[in-house]
Design a protein around this motif. Structure first.
Motif, PDB file in Angstrom:
ATOM      1  N   THR B   6      -6.640 -57.291 -69.628  1.00 27.67           N
ATOM      2  CA  THR B   6      -7.543 -57.204 -68.482  1.00 27.67           C
ATOM      3  C   THR B   6      -6.794 -56.828 -67.222  1.00 27.67           C
ATOM      4  O   THR B   6      -7.197 -55.935 -66.475  1.00 27.67           O
ATOM      5  N   GLY B   9      -5.687 -53.308 -67.241  1.00 21.37           N
ATOM      6  CA  GLY B   9      -6.836 -52.425 -67.010  1.00 21.37           C
ATOM      7  C   GLY B   9      -7.219 -52.384 -65.549  1.00 21.37           C
ATOM      8  O   GLY B   9      -7.426 -51.307 -64.969  1.00 21.37           O
ATOM      9  N   VAL B  10      -7.273 -53.569 -64.914  1.00 24.12           N
ATOM     10  CA  VAL B  10      -7.645 -53.612 -63.499  1.00 24.12           C
ATOM     11  C   VAL B  10      -6.586 -52.924 -62.650  1.00 24.12           C
ATOM     12  O   VAL B  10      -6.902 -52.185 -61.718  1.00 24.12           O
ATOM     13  N   PHE B  13      -7.094 -49.356 -62.896  1.00 26.75           N
ATOM     14  CA  PHE B  13      -8.303 -48.960 -62.182  1.00 26.75           C
ATOM     15  C   PHE B  13      -8.036 -48.835 -60.681  1.00 26.75           C
ATOM     16  O   PHE B  13      -8.377 -47.830 -60.049  1.00 26.75           O
ATOM     17  N   VAL B  14      -7.386 -49.859 -60.118  1.00 26.36           N
ATOM     18  CA  VAL B  14      -7.101 -49.824 -58.682  1.00 26.36           C
ATOM     19  C   VAL B  14      -6.171 -48.658 -58.366  1.00 26.36           C
ATOM     20  O   VAL B  14      -6.367 -47.930 -57.383  1.00 26.36           O
ATOM     21  N   LEU B  16      -5.883 -45.873 -60.009  1.00 21.93           N
ATOM     22  CA  LEU B  16      -6.657 -44.630 -60.116  1.00 21.93           C
ATOM     23  C   LEU B  16      -7.494 -44.410 -58.853  1.00 21.93           C
ATOM     24  O   LEU B  16      -7.549 -43.300 -58.307  1.00 21.93           O
ATOM     25  N   GLY B  17      -8.135 -45.487 -58.381  1.00 25.93           N
ATOM     26  CA  GLY B  17      -8.933 -45.373 -57.163  1.00 25.93           C
ATOM     27  C   GLY B  17      -8.087 -44.954 -55.981  1.00 25.93           C
ATOM     28  O   GLY B  17      -8.465 -44.068 -55.204  1.00 25.93           O
TER      29      GLY B  17
END
Lengths: 260, 156
Positions: B6, B9-10, B13-14, B16-17
């Motif tokens: 998790t 993944g987070v 994600f951050v 990538l943003g």
């Protein structure tokens, strides 16, 4: 006749009470966010469910929106011999409007509805009451992490949407339709302003993220603790989020770009 | 799903943003051309600047070398004063460089085109470009054309 007037009174009082609960709920949630500093794991878990899992729909939609913009923009611009401006059209549409707005609508449908349903179901199955019985504040433990995660995820998703869309426009415009690649980027860089366009787009997505996070968590928390109540809360979240996002978008656009 | 996956993944994600934000700032917007803002400034006076705007491009031989920084109007000489930012790598323009206002395409945006001259002296920061050519205003050209046609047919 009296019955109808009474019903009007009931509705008015109910909506006023709802408005009050909404504001009170926001204050409670915001004051609960501070305590998350000691429990970052809670936010990370929620970021996973609202952020990471929304990524696929955001990337795919962004790609296709960008490709459609590239195709339609090209068809219009080529008549004026201005197809080199395709990059400007694609980037400005995405960064200013479509990125934040479409990402927010998708986010409300994908993550907002899930948040409302989850919280509503926790309420219906008396999990929230159970926490309160054990002296665990459900607002701090359940609501605040979800609120914060949605608030953080939304601007990031909007940025991903815009970036992927610009690349999608590049694929269609430059790779397929033969617009000059250098012109695509250089005209874009010439016309898109960092402060006026990119920052304002990010501000929009932050505002939308706040609105959706608030609406979704409130609707779940305030749901009737029945199956029907949860269904209604979920529907209301998506409908209200969409309306609020579009209205806020108009107001923000008028403030940022309009001459009002 | 265990915690480690998790968190990774987070994190991704951050990341990538933030990368997407960076991409928007660097590749999509004008950050790259603003970054080296330590270029130099020259001014030029025009009778008529047409539709020239702040941030309009300044080109030499079609190559973009800078942008319009400010446009003012001089009430003493009744001329428009255009201040241009030229990027630092483009120095060494001769002093008698001339500036013209052109239009990209028939209906496109207006830009300043610099034409290097032959003088030995180099254009310095703060210098003024002496040789300028105003924008062609479509209405004036059409007006002159019609006027010419009318006088032509009057002669016959």
């Amino acid at each position: 006749m009296t019955g109808a007037i009474q019903q009007l009174g009931i509705d008015t009082l109910n909506s006023l009470a709802r408005l009050g609960r909404r504001a009170q709920f926001l204050l409670q949630t915001l004051s609960g966010i501070g305590s998350l500093l000691w429990r970052p794991g809670l936010v990370v878990a929620q970021l996973e469910s609202v952020g990471v899992r929304s990524l696929v729909i955001i990337v795919v939609s962004g790609l296709f929106v960008g490709m459609v913009l590239g195709l339609q923009g090209y068809n219009t611009l080529v008549d004026f011999g201005a197809e080199e401006s395709l990059g400007v059209v694609v980037a400005l549409s995405l960064v200013r409007e479509l990125g934040p707005v479409v990402a927010a609508l998708l986010f409300a449908g994908r993550a907002g509805s899930a948040l409302a349903a989850e919280i509503g179901l926790m309420k219906a199955t008396e999990q929230l009451d159970g926490m309160a019985m054990m002296a665990v504040d459900p607002v701090k433990r359940v609501i605040a992490p979800r609120f914060l995660a949605a608030f953080i995820a939304m601007p990031l998703l909007a940025a991903v949407f815009s970036a992927v869309g610009v690349l999608g426009g590049y694929v269609v415009g430059v790779e397929w339709l033969g617009v000059d690649g250098g012109a695509y980027w250089s005209q874009m860089q010439g016309k898109v302003d960092l402060y006026e366009d990119v920052y304002n787009g990010v501000i929009k997505s932050i505002v939308f993220g706040f609105a959706i996070a608030w609406l979704a968590t409130f609707e779940g928390y305030d749901a009737q603790p029945t199956a029907e109540g949860v269904a209604k809360a979920t529907t209301r979240t998506v409908v209200q989020s969409a309306l609020v996002v579009l209205m806020l978008d108009f107001i923000l656009t008028a403030l940022m770009f309009g001459e009002i | 799903m265990n915690t480690r996956a998790t968190e990774i993944g987070v994190g991704l994600f951050v990341l990538l943003g933030l990368l997407a934000l960076g991409f928007l700032a660097v590749q999509v917007s004008n950050l790259s051309s603003m970054g080296n803002g330590d270029g130099y400034r020259v001014t030029a006076r025009f009778e008529n600047i047409g539709g020239l705007k702040v941030r309009s491009p300044v080109t030499v031989g079609g190559v973009r070398v800078g942008k319009v920084h400010a446009i003012n109007y001089d009430m003493h000489t009744f001329e428009a004063v255009v201040v241009m930012d030229i990027q630092p790598q483009y120095t060494l323009f001769p002093e008698d460089t001339s500036a013209s206002i052109f239009t990209a395409g028939l209906l496109g945006e207006q830009y300043i085109s610099l034409e290097p001259g032959g003088a030995e002296a180099i254009l310095q920061a703060g210098d003024q470009i002496m040789l300028t050519q105003s924008a062609l205003v479509l209405e004036q050209i059409i007006g002159q054309f019609l006027f010419g046609k009318a006088s032509e047919s009057g002669d016959l």
